[in-house]
Write a protein that holds these residues in place. Sequence first.
Motif, PDB file in Angstrom:
ATOM      1  N   LYS A 153       0.815  -1.223   0.000  1.00 60.19           N
ATOM      2  CA  LYS A 153       0.000   0.000   0.000  1.00 60.19           C
ATOM      3  C   LYS A 153       0.849   1.275   0.000  1.00 60.19           C
ATOM      4  O   LYS A 153       0.644   2.165  -0.826  1.00 60.19           O
ATOM      5  CB  LYS A 153      -0.954  -0.005   1.195  1.00 60.19           C
ATOM      6  CG  LYS A 153      -2.001   1.087   1.145  1.00 60.19           C
ATOM      7  CD  LYS A 153      -2.969   0.893   2.305  1.00 60.19           C
ATOM      8  CE  LYS A 153      -4.118   1.810   2.413  1.00 60.19           C
ATOM      9  NZ  LYS A 153      -4.379   2.887   1.648  1.00 60.19           N
ATOM     10  N   GLY A 154       1.825   1.364   0.883  1.00 59.19           N
ATOM     11  CA  GLY A 154       2.670   2.557   0.964  1.00 59.19           C
ATOM     12  C   GLY A 154       3.427   2.811  -0.324  1.00 59.19           C
ATOM     13  O   GLY A 154       3.439   3.927  -0.853  1.00 59.19           O
ATOM     14  N   LYS A 155       4.045   1.761  -0.844  1.00 56.83           N
ATOM     15  CA  LYS A 155       4.822   1.862  -2.086  1.00 56.83           C
ATOM     16  C   LYS A 155       3.900   2.218  -3.260  1.00 56.83           C
ATOM     17  O   LYS A 155       4.245   3.059  -4.094  1.00 56.83           O
ATOM     18  CB  LYS A 155       5.560   0.534  -2.337  1.00 56.83           C
ATOM     19  CG  LYS A 155       6.343   0.479  -3.621  1.00 56.83           C
ATOM     20  CD  LYS A 155       7.682   1.180  -3.537  1.00 56.83           C
ATOM     21  CE  LYS A 155       8.504   0.883  -4.772  1.00 56.83           C
ATOM     22  NZ  LYS A 155       9.327   1.967  -5.205  1.00 56.83           N
ATOM     23  N   ASN A 157       1.043   3.866  -3.126  1.00 50.03           N
ATOM     24  CA  ASN A 157       0.633   5.274  -2.983  1.00 50.03           C
ATOM     25  C   ASN A 157       1.741   6.221  -3.437  1.00 50.03           C
ATOM     26  O   ASN A 157       1.475   7.212  -4.109  1.00 50.03           O
ATOM     27  CB  ASN A 157       0.215   5.574  -1.538  1.00 50.03           C
ATOM     28  CG  ASN A 157      -1.133   4.953  -1.212  1.00 50.03           C
ATOM     29  OD1 ASN A 157      -1.922   4.648  -2.096  1.00 50.03           O
ATOM     30  ND2 ASN A 157      -1.393   4.749   0.066  1.00 50.03           N
ATOM     31  N   GLU A 158       2.989   5.895  -3.074  1.00 53.81           N
ATOM     32  CA  GLU A 158       4.146   6.688  -3.525  1.00 53.81           C
ATOM     33  C   GLU A 158       4.235   6.710  -5.049  1.00 53.81           C
ATOM     34  O   GLU A 158       4.418   7.753  -5.660  1.00 53.81           O
ATOM     35  CB  GLU A 158       5.443   6.034  -3.024  1.00 53.81           C
ATOM     36  CG  GLU A 158       6.053   6.606  -1.800  1.00 53.81           C
ATOM     37  CD  GLU A 158       7.277   5.773  -1.399  1.00 53.81           C
ATOM     38  OE1 GLU A 158       8.195   5.592  -2.239  1.00 53.81           O
ATOM     39  OE2 GLU A 158       7.285   5.296  -0.255  1.00 53.81           O
ATOM     40  N   LEU A 159       4.110   5.508  -5.640  1.00 53.98           N
ATOM     41  CA  LEU A 159       4.185   5.396  -7.102  1.00 53.98           C
ATOM     42  C   LEU A 159       3.053   6.173  -7.771  1.00 53.98           C
ATOM     43  O   LEU A 159       3.266   6.810  -8.804  1.00 53.98           O
ATOM     44  CB  LEU A 159       4.151   3.928  -7.530  1.00 53.98           C
ATOM     45  CG  LEU A 159       5.414   3.118  -7.273  1.00 53.98           C
ATOM     46  CD1 LEU A 159       5.156   1.631  -7.516  1.00 53.98           C
ATOM     47  CD2 LEU A 159       6.567   3.608  -8.145  1.00 53.98           C
ATOM     48  N   LYS A 161       1.513   8.845  -6.696  1.00 51.92           N
ATOM     49  CA  LYS A 161       1.846  10.282  -6.647  1.00 51.92           C
ATOM     50  C   LYS A 161       2.854  10.618  -7.738  1.00 51.92           C
ATOM     51  O   LYS A 161       2.711  11.609  -8.452  1.00 51.92           O
ATOM     52  CB  LYS A 161       2.445  10.641  -5.278  1.00 51.92           C
ATOM     53  CG  LYS A 161       1.427  10.950  -4.222  1.00 51.92           C
ATOM     54  CD  LYS A 161       2.129  11.475  -2.970  1.00 51.92           C
ATOM     55  CE  LYS A 161       1.303  11.102  -1.750  1.00 51.92           C
ATOM     56  NZ  LYS A 161       2.064  11.046  -0.529  1.00 51.92           N
ATOM     57  N   GLU A 162       3.882   9.776  -7.847  1.00 49.94           N
ATOM     58  CA  GLU A 162       4.919   9.966  -8.864  1.00 49.94           C
ATOM     59  C   GLU A 162       4.312   9.906 -10.272  1.00 49.94           C
ATOM     60  O   GLU A 162       4.618  10.739 -11.133  1.00 49.94           O
ATOM     61  CB  GLU A 162       5.996   8.883  -8.695  1.00 49.94           C
ATOM     62  CG  GLU A 162       7.058   8.860  -9.756  1.00 49.94           C
ATOM     63  CD  GLU A 162       8.094   9.971  -9.632  1.00 49.94           C
ATOM     64  OE1 GLU A 162       8.898  10.097 -10.569  1.00 49.94           O
ATOM     65  OE2 GLU A 162       8.085  10.697  -8.627  1.00 49.94           O
ATOM     66  N   LYS A 165       2.367  13.015 -11.044  1.00 45.27           N
ATOM     67  CA  LYS A 165       3.303  14.130 -11.232  1.00 45.27           C
ATOM     68  C   LYS A 165       3.901  14.089 -12.647  1.00 45.27           C
ATOM     69  O   LYS A 165       3.924  15.098 -13.355  1.00 45.27           O
ATOM     70  CB  LYS A 165       4.415  14.042 -10.177  1.00 45.27           C
ATOM     71  CG  LYS A 165       5.415  15.159 -10.226  1.00 45.27           C
ATOM     72  CD  LYS A 165       6.446  15.000  -9.105  1.00 45.27           C
ATOM     73  CE  LYS A 165       7.661  15.811  -9.448  1.00 45.27           C
ATOM     74  NZ  LYS A 165       8.907  15.098  -9.302  1.00 45.27           N
TER      75      LYS A 165
END
Length: 176
Positions: A153-155, A157-159, A161-162, A165
């Motif tokens: 989940k954390g990874k 969510n980071e991806l 966002k990236e 962007k």
Amino acid sequence: MDFKVRIIGDPVLRKKATKVEKIDDEFKELLDNMTNVMYKEDGVGLAAPQVGISKRFFIMDDGKKLRKVINPEIIEFIGEDVVYEEGCLSIPGIFINVKRPEGIKVRYIDEEGNEIEEELHDYTARIFQHEYDHLEGILFVDKVSTAAKAKFKGKLNELMKEGRKIAKELGEVVIE
């Protein structure tokens, strides 16, 4: 042409791709460029949406044969469902077990305009199904349980966002 592999979160990865209408020299050059990107990124498949093109084609190489697949159809699923670990250039660093049919019967057009119908099994069938899903706006993480996804989940969510962007930088409309 210099392609940037799109990352989960980019809206182009969620669109259903449209049919390729014309195979000309320019299109063949596009296929060659995508092939180079796939090999450079150490992938075994690359679908057009992954480089920002919402059209129905992909490249795949199962280690035995390079296929340039245009306007594919999966005609039939064959055999038992098999679980195998998958990854994706658009979801870097995440590998999850995915259940898919062991075999498929497919139809597509090659880069010379020939209609190909073949039965694919094992690894080759898995790559084809994975890339075909991209044309439908489906990512491999959509095919696993919420529990399996929770580990990442954390990874993810980071991806995402990236990916949003990068999409904005490339001029795509991104709805947050």
